[in-house]
Design a protein around this motif. Sequence first.
Motif, PDB file in Angstrom:
ATOM      1  N   LEU A   1     -58.005   5.003 -69.825  1.00 27.65           N
ATOM      2  CA  LEU A   1     -58.483   6.092 -70.672  1.00 27.65           C
ATOM      3  C   LEU A   1     -59.989   6.287 -70.514  1.00 27.65           C
ATOM      4  O   LEU A   1     -60.484   7.418 -70.526  1.00 27.65           O
ATOM      5  N   ARG A   2     -60.716   5.199 -70.365  1.00 23.17           N
ATOM      6  CA  ARG A   2     -62.164   5.302 -70.157  1.00 23.17           C
ATOM      7  C   ARG A   2     -62.461   6.068 -68.876  1.00 23.17           C
ATOM      8  O   ARG A   2     -63.354   6.930 -68.830  1.00 23.17           O
ATOM      9  N   THR A   3     -61.682   5.771 -67.829  1.00 19.59           N
ATOM     10  CA  THR A   3     -61.857   6.484 -66.559  1.00 19.59           C
ATOM     11  C   THR A   3     -61.482   7.954 -66.711  1.00 19.59           C
ATOM     12  O   THR A   3     -62.186   8.845 -66.234  1.00 19.59           O
ATOM     13  N   ALA A   4     -60.364   8.225 -67.369  1.00 18.48           N
ATOM     14  CA  ALA A   4     -59.881   9.603 -67.495  1.00 18.48           C
ATOM     15  C   ALA A   4     -60.867  10.482 -68.252  1.00 18.48           C
ATOM     16  O   ALA A   4     -61.105  11.641 -67.877  1.00 18.48           O
ATOM     17  N   PHE A   5     -61.461   9.941 -69.327  1.00 18.86           N
ATOM     18  CA  PHE A   5     -62.328  10.761 -70.181  1.00 18.86           C
ATOM     19  C   PHE A   5     -63.809  10.641 -69.830  1.00 18.86           C
ATOM     20  O   PHE A   5     -64.651  11.223 -70.521  1.00 18.86           O
ATOM     21  N   ASP A   6     -64.102   9.899 -68.783  1.00 20.71           N
ATOM     22  CA  ASP A   6     -65.492   9.847 -68.325  1.00 20.71           C
ATOM     23  C   ASP A   6     -65.943  11.274 -67.980  1.00 20.71           C
ATOM     24  O   ASP A   6     -65.230  11.998 -67.278  1.00 20.71           O
ATOM     25  N   PRO A   7     -67.107  11.706 -68.475  1.00 26.02           N
ATOM     26  CA  PRO A   7     -67.551  13.089 -68.212  1.00 26.02           C
ATOM     27  C   PRO A   7     -67.554  13.456 -66.728  1.00 26.02           C
ATOM     28  O   PRO A   7     -67.305  14.621 -66.382  1.00 26.02           O
ATOM     29  N   SER A   8     -67.808  12.475 -65.865  1.00 24.81           N
ATOM     30  CA  SER A   8     -67.846  12.774 -64.429  1.00 24.81           C
ATOM     31  C   SER A   8     -66.468  13.073 -63.860  1.00 24.81           C
ATOM     32  O   SER A   8     -66.352  13.637 -62.767  1.00 24.81           O
ATOM     33  N   ASN A   9     -65.401  12.692 -64.591  1.00 21.84           N
ATOM     34  CA  ASN A   9     -64.034  12.914 -64.110  1.00 21.84           C
ATOM     35  C   ASN A   9     -63.358  14.114 -64.764  1.00 21.84           C
ATOM     36  O   ASN A   9     -62.227  14.452 -64.417  1.00 21.84           O
ATOM     37  N   ARG A  10     -64.028  14.753 -65.720  1.00 23.94           N
ATOM     38  CA  ARG A  10     -63.441  15.926 -66.359  1.00 23.94           C
ATOM     39  C   ARG A  10     -63.483  17.105 -65.394  1.00 23.94           C
ATOM     40  O   ARG A  10     -64.474  17.341 -64.720  1.00 23.94           O
ATOM     41  N   ARG A  11     -62.389  17.824 -65.365  1.00 20.12           N
ATOM     42  CA  ARG A  11     -62.294  18.963 -64.465  1.00 20.12           C
ATOM     43  C   ARG A  11     -61.902  20.210 -65.244  1.00 20.12           C
ATOM     44  O   ARG A  11     -61.576  20.129 -66.438  1.00 20.12           O
ATOM     45  N   LYS A  12     -61.900  21.333 -64.587  1.00 16.72           N
ATOM     46  CA  LYS A  12     -61.530  22.586 -65.234  1.00 16.72           C
ATOM     47  C   LYS A  12     -60.050  22.856 -65.041  1.00 16.72           C
ATOM     48  O   LYS A  12     -59.527  22.715 -63.930  1.00 16.72           O
ATOM     49  N   ASN A  13     -59.386  23.238 -66.125  1.00 19.07           N
ATOM     50  CA  ASN A  13     -57.945  23.495 -66.073  1.00 19.07           C
ATOM     51  C   ASN A  13     -57.610  24.692 -65.189  1.00 19.07           C
ATOM     52  O   ASN A  13     -56.468  24.872 -64.775  1.00 19.07           O
ATOM     53  N   GLY A  14     -58.615  25.509 -64.888  1.00 17.48           N
ATOM     54  CA  GLY A  14     -58.389  26.678 -64.050  1.00 17.48           C
ATOM     55  C   GLY A  14     -58.558  26.424 -62.570  1.00 17.48           C
ATOM     56  O   GLY A  14     -58.441  27.371 -61.763  1.00 17.48           O
TER      57      GLY A  14
END
Length: 477
Positions: free
Chosen positions: A146-159
């Motif tokens: 979860l830490r990896t998934a929600f890391d700001p650097s790993n957030r992407r755009k749903n589009g």
Amino acid sequence: MPKRVILTEKPDVAKHVAEFFGIEQKLKGAYRLKNGDWVTYNVGHLLDLGTPEDYMSEAQKAARGFAQLPILPKPFRHFPDPEKLEQLKTVVKLLKEADIIVNAGDIDREGQWIADEVIAYAGIDPAGATKPVERVLIRANNDASLRTAFDPSNRRKNGEAEFVHRRTAGQARSEADWLVGMNGSRGVRSRIAARLDTTLSVGRVQTPTLGLVVQRELDIQNFKSLTYYVPEVVLLNGRVLTWSSHVEGASMQGIDAEGRIIDLRVAEAIVARINAGQIGQVTAFTAIEREQAPPLPFNLAKLQSEMSARCAMSAKETSAATQSLYQTRKMVSYVGTDCQYLPSSMHTEASQVLKGLSASYLKLASGANPKIRYACWNDAKVSAHHAIIPTGEQAQGLSNYERKVFDAIARRYMAQFYPKHVFLDSRLEAQYGEDLFKSSWKTTQVLGWKAVDAPVDEDHSEAADMENKMAMRMRHP
């Protein structure tokens, strides 16, 4: 600070995410977090496709039987599931109030579609044109993942195109199932089922699958068993040489087109000649050292097959145990995968995962070398999901099935950090008169990964060929 609403596919995942961030208040259908964000969840599909009557023209409704077809909704309307209406209202309300939506649904095409259809139903563009919609990829429910998934650097755009394509694929599958099932079933019932006085249904997946089952059943019913004979020579050291063929140019009397001895007299004559003192001559011998890498980590289908062979578990039992290990126990990564490869970036997490496994597998985990890197680490082979692997988390009170499934997953993962299995591949061929015999065997040089993940015996010859084979042995120096 913008209000962020995180949308998951299942209540259990929402609970893990909320606990990870810290729960301020648990409400019906949602969690308010200590940081001011919200977590809510779908329960699978909150919206359903309608019945055929929902999409029919008035002329079609007035018609009967085959005259109603085809039913081709343009476009498909989606209807709230009456049993999940309260949760749908909660989700829609939070999505509309959100400044930023975070799609944390399952990462396959179905998970993308489940989240996006609800976002669209709330009047929001899933691609982010009306308000920001982010995408996070949750591969397991443990804190590290979860830490990896929600890391700001790993957030992407749903589009992003990748997610739009997954959504489109999920929607197309859903609507194709409806089109084939509804039109096909009504067509069959109106033309065939009435004459047979029975109920028949058609499905995009169901019908071809049943066709395979029926064809296999017909093959079994029409199978004709065959008795054939295989002389064997047992050497003084116990090595067994098996008859393989006559030499080129010898008579083929009593031998069928597949090269099998079907005349007992022919087999007995071979035995008699050797017992009478016919001398054999070695015509070929090789001993080649070979290396074998560990098998790839499991996807769900491979895991189901393995657990059937190892523990006689059904596919349903394996799926249920694995899902529990993922959702409730947090001990394995995402379950619904058809991939057997792992992202290269996850190789750096091996030491931590092995450390977690050492609580249950002290000797095996300690003997693993996290620097070893096999072909399973391959970004090009990973799309939506990666293989099922342990997270390093441990839990108490596992059921018998959960324990067996986790053991298989953990051992397969640890095997990736053991040396290759090294063996001598030996082959011996000998000739006795006009008859050729052969034998092959393997001698272990380095046990390697097989010390961790010994494979299930794959000798299924009796079930595979369904033929009666009579072995005839004689001792010979």
